[in-house]
Design a protein around this motif. Structure first.
Motif: not given
Length: 149
Positions: A70-76
């Motif tokens: 799937g798509l994993y959205v991550y803000t560093a």
């Protein structure tokens, strides 16, 4: 007006005999970090091609992809946002090529070893363990859920 654009990346969870393929990266900090073979999508490249390429370049393994996590959205912490497409793959052959610049080594690690790295803050992002746990739980989709060209 400027337009916000997330960074599109791929990552591959590759398991062999209860061990997961991780790469050890030198990011110039006090210690190395661990990640799945992962990287940025290149112009004109399909997501699946990018995942296979990154695994060849970073870990020297030829793999075949078997599923889409799937798509994993991550803000560093630096406020960059990544749209990381994760895949499950199986190893076919070790290639023996040189590893990408910044990659110290490729390792086959148990889940316990990876969890110990997490406790030591040595995983590149929280997505590393999340992707492994999702793959281990069988939470994946067929590759044809991705509609490319």
């Amino acid at each position: 007006m400027s337009r916000w654009t997330p960074h599109v990346t791929v990552a591959s969870v590759v398991e062999r005999a209860g061990r997961y393929l991780l790469v050890e990266e030198d990011k110039g900090g006090p210690f190395s970090l661990f990640n799945q073979p992962a990287g940025h999508l290149e112009p004109g490249e399909r997501l699946t091609q990018a995942a296979e390429r990154e695994t060849r370049e970073e870990a020297a393994w030829h793999i075949t992809l078997t599923g889409y996590l799937g798509l994993y959205v991550y803000t560093a912490p630096d406020d960059l946002t990544f749209h990381s497409h994760a895949f499950v793959g199986i190893p076919l052959a070790h290639l023996g090529n040189d590893l990408d610049s910044g990659i110290v080594a490729a390792h086959w690690l148990t889940l316990d070893e990876i969890e110990a790295l997490e406790r030591s803050h040595r995983l590149r992002s929280p997505l590393v363990l999340k992707r492994i746990r999702n793959a281990k739980a069988g939470r994946q989709f067929p590759l044809d859920v991705i509609q490319e060209r």
